[in-house]
Scaffold this motif. Sequence first.
Motif, PDB file in Angstrom:
ATOM      1  N   ALA A  14      -4.438  10.037  -2.723  1.00  0.00           N
ATOM      2  CA  ALA A  14      -5.439   8.817  -2.671  1.00  0.00           C
ATOM      3  C   ALA A  14      -4.562   7.739  -2.498  1.00  0.00           C
ATOM      4  CB  ALA A  14      -6.167   8.729  -3.932  1.00  0.00           C
TER       5      ALA A  14
ATOM      6  N   GLU B 265       0.756  -1.160   0.058  1.00  0.00           N
ATOM      7  CA  GLU B 265      -0.015  -0.048  -0.059  1.00  0.00           C
ATOM      8  C   GLU B 265       0.906   1.101   0.017  1.00  0.00           C
ATOM      9  OE1 GLU B 265      -3.366  -0.267  -0.176  1.00  0.00           O
ATOM     10  OE2 GLU B 265      -3.180  -2.456  -0.252  1.00  0.00           O
TER      11      GLU B 265
ATOM     12  N   VAL C 199      -3.158   3.833  -3.046  1.00  0.00           N
ATOM     13  CA  VAL C 199      -3.162   2.929  -4.027  1.00  0.00           C
ATOM     14  C   VAL C 199      -2.382   1.652  -3.568  1.00  0.00           C
ATOM     15  CG1 VAL C 199      -3.110   4.915  -5.858  1.00  0.00           C
ATOM     16  CG2 VAL C 199      -1.045   4.133  -4.940  1.00  0.00           C
ATOM     17  N   THR C 200      -2.459   0.781  -4.428  1.00  0.00           N
ATOM     18  CA  THR C 200      -1.603  -0.517  -4.349  1.00  0.00           C
ATOM     19  C   THR C 200      -0.904  -0.612  -5.192  1.00  0.00           C
ATOM     20  OG1 THR C 200      -3.658  -1.409  -3.364  1.00  0.00           O
ATOM     21  CG2 THR C 200      -2.054  -2.940  -3.944  1.00  0.00           C
TER      22      THR C 200
ATOM     23  N   THR D 197      -5.880   1.395  -8.138  1.00  0.00           N
ATOM     24  CA  THR D 197      -6.627   2.195  -6.758  1.00  0.00           C
ATOM     25  C   THR D 197      -7.939   1.461  -6.823  1.00  0.00           C
ATOM     26  OG1 THR D 197      -7.501   4.083  -6.135  1.00  0.00           O
ATOM     27  CG2 THR D 197      -7.587   3.858  -8.530  1.00  0.00           C
TER      28      THR D 197
ATOM     29  N   LEU E  83      -5.430  11.532  -8.686  1.00  0.00           N
ATOM     30  CA  LEU E  83      -5.188  10.571  -7.852  1.00  0.00           C
ATOM     31  C   LEU E  83      -4.138  11.195  -6.614  1.00  0.00           C
ATOM     32  CD1 LEU E  83      -4.899   7.234  -9.327  1.00  0.00           C
ATOM     33  CD2 LEU E  83      -6.730   8.215  -8.297  1.00  0.00           C
TER      34      LEU E  83
END
Length: 460
Positions: free
Chosen positions: A336, A311, A338-339, A353, A333
């Motif tokens: 935000a 993450e 995200v992975t 995301t 983004l």
Amino acid sequence: MLTREEDIDAHALRKRGWTISAIARHLDRDRKTVRAYLSGDRTPGVRASSAADWFAPFALYLTARFGEDPHVWATTLYDEIVDLGFDRSYPTFTRLVRARALRPACEPCHPAKGRPVAVIDHPAGQETQWDWVELPDPPAGWGWGKTAYLLVGALSHSSRWRGVLAPSMEQPHLIDALDRVTRALGGVTRQWRFDRMATVINPDTGRVQSSFAAVAKHYGVTVVACPPRRGNRKGVVEKANHVAAQRFWRTLAEDTTPETAQGLLDTWCATRGDVRMRATADGKATVATVAAAEPLRPAPAAPFPATLSVERLVSAQALVAYRGNWYSVPPELAGAPVTVTVRLGALHLDIATAAGATPGRSPIPVVVARHTIAPDGAGVMVRDHGHVVALEQAAMAAATPAAPHRRKQRIPPGPAARAAAEALRTGTSPEAGTQAGTDAKEVVVDLARYAAAAQGRNTL
């Protein structure tokens, strides 16, 4: 009481065949005293107490209780013997228990303490020992929470070891660290020894996990599980764990990045750990020399294709940090979560995301960017051209088109400000003042009345 010299003389004379009476006359001691020292009931230099052993009845009770439960708390036993008539303090009670060694050693809890330990043979190229080390309080900038993890692999024969830092002990991170440590050690041994870690060994059955069997086949090794509560069976890696915690982690600076810390550990292992001296059949040699002679198989061309996910939080510049490099994402983004998903051995990474969620269902991960992986710790910025253009357009749109105000510009009060000022002077609201002004415009003034008033003043 016999001195140590007298005790030695008494035992020497006894071996020559002297009787206890003859030895007592020779040492000018009582026969019962001589007999006690010869039988081992008394210790040389220690005078026997003439007072009665008042604690003996309590000692009998405590011995029985410890025989039933060797782990019973001392406070519990103290409460019990107080009810039985013990009138001393708790510190006195614990001192007497220790002095008389009343609590027995529990063999299941201390399997390797206080007993002989066999010398374990470690043939060259036979075994690699693996273990996780939990490292508390990683630097806050890492974003790894309260604990970092270090997978340590050690060659049992030469004791050469390497370690890889990881944010988690999950199986994908384990597989990634196994591959990196194996290549750092120089190759693959015939077997890998693990403790009872759940990602490799089933804790209930002691057998290899089905999810790890494919990994062992990929590297061509046999997996050996340590017997439960037998930490001394993998003593080489246990010692390496201790060294890593005390000589590397304990002195790590707060502003160090994970990639820099990994480089520092690799450098320490090469310059400090590998120069240790080891006993060999020909004398002594360094760890590096002994390890170089081990018959290790080359590691596979590519790592086991496990999928690694971490993450991350997108920066204000629409960049995602991963292993010392930065990768771009669309500008919307920014900020935000995200992975980052990487398949070990692949040449690219995906950044996804959560989007497209529907009520009552979990969010569907959507891949928003795919980039070529840069070397770990290179410090490069990998950006997509479309992301660059979109970020510039978003930044320009967010900027104000108006020119900045001049410091010496003349800006008099406007209509709204003047109306508000008039209302303050007359004590009315701006709305009332506006309505009064409208009504005043509708009133017609008769000038004859002004003339009459002026004529009257002239008369006076």
